[in-house]
Scaffold this active site. Sequence first.
Site, PDB file in Angstrom:
ATOM      1  N   VAL A 138     -28.490  -4.542 -35.909  1.00 11.55           N
ATOM      2  CA  VAL A 138     -29.260  -5.079 -34.769  1.00 11.55           C
ATOM      3  C   VAL A 138     -28.622  -4.557 -33.472  1.00 11.55           C
ATOM      4  O   VAL A 138     -29.306  -4.092 -32.554  1.00 11.55           O
ATOM      5  CB  VAL A 138     -29.269  -6.634 -34.787  1.00 11.55           C
ATOM      6  N   TYR A 139     -27.279  -4.618 -33.429  1.00  8.43           N
ATOM      7  CA  TYR A 139     -26.576  -4.091 -32.256  1.00  8.43           C
ATOM      8  C   TYR A 139     -26.895  -2.599 -32.097  1.00  8.43           C
ATOM      9  O   TYR A 139     -27.240  -2.137 -31.005  1.00  8.43           O
ATOM     10  CB  TYR A 139     -25.057  -4.291 -32.420  1.00  8.43           C
ATOM     11  N   SER A 170     -14.277   6.174 -29.076  1.00  3.78           N
ATOM     12  CA  SER A 170     -15.158   5.721 -30.149  1.00  3.78           C
ATOM     13  C   SER A 170     -15.702   6.977 -30.846  1.00  3.78           C
ATOM     14  O   SER A 170     -15.099   8.059 -30.723  1.00  3.78           O
ATOM     15  CB  SER A 170     -16.283   4.881 -29.538  1.00  3.78           C
ATOM     16  N   LEU A 171     -16.814   6.870 -31.544  1.00  4.66           N
ATOM     17  CA  LEU A 171     -17.458   8.035 -32.171  1.00  4.66           C
ATOM     18  C   LEU A 171     -18.942   7.981 -31.873  1.00  4.66           C
ATOM     19  O   LEU A 171     -19.525   6.890 -31.893  1.00  4.66           O
ATOM     20  CB  LEU A 171     -17.285   7.982 -33.694  1.00  4.66           C
ATOM     21  N   LYS A 192     -15.616   6.741 -43.372  1.00  7.21           N
ATOM     22  CA  LYS A 192     -15.510   5.920 -42.157  1.00  7.21           C
ATOM     23  C   LYS A 192     -15.099   4.512 -42.600  1.00  7.21           C
ATOM     24  O   LYS A 192     -15.907   3.741 -43.112  1.00  7.21           O
ATOM     25  CB  LYS A 192     -16.828   5.900 -41.386  1.00  7.21           C
ATOM     26  N   ARG A 208      -7.017  -0.654 -30.030  1.00  6.32           N
ATOM     27  CA  ARG A 208      -7.700   0.301 -29.147  1.00  6.32           C
ATOM     28  C   ARG A 208      -8.099  -0.358 -27.827  1.00  6.32           C
ATOM     29  O   ARG A 208      -8.087   0.275 -26.774  1.00  6.32           O
ATOM     30  CB  ARG A 208      -8.959   0.820 -29.874  1.00  6.32           C
ATOM     31  N   LYS A 234     -15.836  15.961 -38.933  1.00  2.00           N
ATOM     32  CA  LYS A 234     -15.005  16.451 -37.822  1.00  2.00           C
ATOM     33  C   LYS A 234     -14.866  17.964 -37.909  1.00  2.00           C
ATOM     34  O   LYS A 234     -14.690  18.489 -39.025  1.00  2.00           O
ATOM     35  CB  LYS A 234     -13.599  15.835 -37.895  1.00  2.00           C
TER      36      LYS A 234
HETATM   37  P1  NAD Z   1     -17.688   2.746 -34.540  1.00  4.35           P
HETATM   38  O1  NAD Z   1     -17.008   1.702 -35.335  1.00  4.35           O
HETATM   39  O2  NAD Z   1     -19.120   2.956 -34.818  1.00  4.35           O
HETATM   40  O3  NAD Z   1     -16.953   4.151 -34.748  1.00  4.35           O
HETATM   41  C1  NAD Z   1     -15.728   4.505 -34.139  1.00  4.35           C
HETATM   42  C2  NAD Z   1     -14.537   3.999 -34.900  1.00  4.35           C
HETATM   43  O4  NAD Z   1     -14.589   4.401 -36.258  1.00  4.35           O
HETATM   44  C3  NAD Z   1     -13.213   4.582 -34.441  1.00  4.35           C
HETATM   45  O5  NAD Z   1     -12.760   3.987 -33.260  1.00  4.35           O
HETATM   46  C4  NAD Z   1     -12.330   4.269 -35.619  1.00  4.35           C
HETATM   47  O6  NAD Z   1     -11.753   3.008 -35.420  1.00  4.35           O
HETATM   48  C5  NAD Z   1     -13.296   4.166 -36.780  1.00  4.35           C
HETATM   49  N1  NAD Z   1     -13.028   5.088 -37.911  1.00  4.35           N
HETATM   50  C6  NAD Z   1     -13.027   4.706 -39.217  1.00  4.35           C
HETATM   51  N2  NAD Z   1     -12.744   5.733 -40.023  1.00  4.35           N
HETATM   52  C7  NAD Z   1     -12.528   6.806 -39.222  1.00  4.35           C
HETATM   53  C8  NAD Z   1     -12.171   8.160 -39.488  1.00  4.35           C
HETATM   54  N3  NAD Z   1     -11.999   8.623 -40.729  1.00  4.35           N
HETATM   55  N4  NAD Z   1     -12.040   8.985 -38.433  1.00  4.35           N
HETATM   56  C9  NAD Z   1     -12.218   8.551 -37.162  1.00  4.35           C
HETATM   57  N5  NAD Z   1     -12.556   7.264 -36.845  1.00  4.35           N
HETATM   58  C10 NAD Z   1     -12.715   6.400 -37.879  1.00  4.35           C
HETATM   59  O7  NAD Z   1     -17.554   2.541 -33.027  1.00  4.35           O
HETATM   60  P2  NAD Z   1     -16.906   1.361 -32.219  1.00  4.35           P
HETATM   61  O8  NAD Z   1     -17.012   1.794 -30.814  1.00  4.35           O
HETATM   62  O9  NAD Z   1     -15.578   0.989 -32.762  1.00  4.35           O
HETATM   63  O10 NAD Z   1     -17.857   0.167 -32.496  1.00  4.35           O
HETATM   64  C11 NAD Z   1     -19.228   0.254 -32.280  1.00  4.35           C
HETATM   65  C12 NAD Z   1     -19.892  -0.347 -33.474  1.00  4.35           C
HETATM   66  O11 NAD Z   1     -19.428  -1.674 -33.644  1.00  4.35           O
HETATM   67  C13 NAD Z   1     -21.367  -0.431 -33.292  1.00  4.35           C
HETATM   68  O12 NAD Z   1     -22.017   0.730 -33.732  1.00  4.35           O
HETATM   69  C14 NAD Z   1     -21.720  -1.642 -34.117  1.00  4.35           C
HETATM   70  O13 NAD Z   1     -21.974  -1.224 -35.435  1.00  4.35           O
HETATM   71  C15 NAD Z   1     -20.469  -2.474 -34.064  1.00  4.35           C
HETATM   72  N6  NAD Z   1     -20.670  -3.589 -33.129  1.00  4.35           N
HETATM   73  C16 NAD Z   1     -21.318  -4.662 -33.610  1.00  4.35           C
HETATM   74  C17 NAD Z   1     -21.569  -5.735 -32.786  1.00  4.35           C
HETATM   75  C18 NAD Z   1     -22.272  -6.945 -33.351  1.00  4.35           C
HETATM   76  O14 NAD Z   1     -22.543  -7.878 -32.593  1.00  4.35           O
HETATM   77  N7  NAD Z   1     -22.567  -6.978 -34.638  1.00  4.35           N
HETATM   78  C19 NAD Z   1     -21.161  -5.720 -31.437  1.00  4.35           C
HETATM   79  C20 NAD Z   1     -20.500  -4.598 -30.965  1.00  4.35           C
HETATM   80  C21 NAD Z   1     -20.261  -3.520 -31.827  1.00  4.35           C
END
Ligand code: NAD
Length: 332
Positions: free
Chosen positions: A41-42, A88-89, A120, A141, A291
């Site tokens: 949803v986010y 982030s990614l 991931k 982070r 990557k």
């Molecule tokens: P993300 O989790 O989508 O991706 C980035 C992160 O992936 C990196 O910071 C790292 O921690 C992780 N990662 C895991 N394996 C990795 C690998 N092999 N190599 C590199 N990185 C790796 O991004 P984000 O900025 O941490 O979080 C955003 C996500 O969090 C959103 O897409 C959403 O899914 C979730 N979110 C959910 C809510 C909610 O209310 N449910 C709110 C905010 C964010």
Amino acid sequence: MAFENMSEKQAAAKASDLRKQLNKWADEYYTFDAPSVEDSVYDQTYQQLVDLENQFPQIVTADSPTQKVGDHTLPGFTKVSHEIPMLSLGDVFSKEELAEFVNRLSENDSVAFDYNCELKIDGLAINLRYENGLFVQGSTRGNGQIGEDITRNLKTIKSIPQKLSRPINIEVRGECYMPKESFAKLNDQRQLNGEEPFANPRNAAAGSLRQLDPRVTRSRHLSTFMYNVADIDDLQSDTQSGMLEELKALGFTINSDYKVAHNMTDIDDYVDQYKDLRDGLPYGIDGIVIKVNSLPLQRSLGATVKVPRWAIAYKFPPEEVQTVVRDIEWTV
Ligand code: NAD
């Protein structure tokens, strides 16, 4: 989503609503480890904002969720400044979008290059600082520039080496996660105690790491996979896959299910393979990270304010979220 019939004023108002909603969810997720909506949803709401801002670039604000990493840090923890930001990614949700990313990168380079495909891991990013090979500081982070000092908690995690195999200065980055077995046991115990279960292993790991009492963290049986360094000059290898092996030789736990892909077919195969294997893994994954394998090429591609240009996350379709819970002992 198309917003072509909107005026700029309407677009700005819609963007402002979306940002308010996303910021509220981000606060619940990052600050309190207690999401009230599923990630999908986010992600869909975030994508609406991205589409809107792409169509009306003049309405982008510096504090938009599309321009910043994570969210606030918690009071009660010392702040740590990340000299080299923790990003982030960028993410994609279909193989078509993934192929577009790969094609876009290949267009800019006349020589074919490899990609490193990694799982991931569904946890939270940590930064570990070593001086003369000794673990001196660990942090979250946070907003990418400033995280929380959680050294005492990280010292309770067995997979984090206190001493490296070489006496070097290095900052190593990776994911801290809660294995599925620990998560199931923890939630069973919480239910027996009359406490609400955690929504998912990611939130359980985040809540367990940001505890004021390291004994609570120890009891939660967290683990880590490391996959990056703050400064690639601290390494001997010149590829992402080589970096993983170098981290392993230093004493870190890496996820060995990575694969060097030479083309899109290899990447597709990897995605399909782990879509099938996902449920049987002892830890949660929410996608695949692709990557650029060459570290010099990673460096020359650089990053935006939020994400590296040399990597992308392919996100799997969502898994069920069970319940929403808070675990914020520092407020009571
Ligand atoms: P993300 O989790 O989508 O991706 C980035 C992160 O992936 C990196 O910071 C790292 O921690 C992780 N990662 C895991 N394996 C990795 C690998 N092999 N190599 C590199 N990185 C790796 O991004 P984000 O900025 O941490 O979080 C955003 C996500 O969090 C959103 O897409 C959403 O899914 C979730 N979110 C959910 C809510 C909610 O209310 N449910 C709110 C905010 C964010």
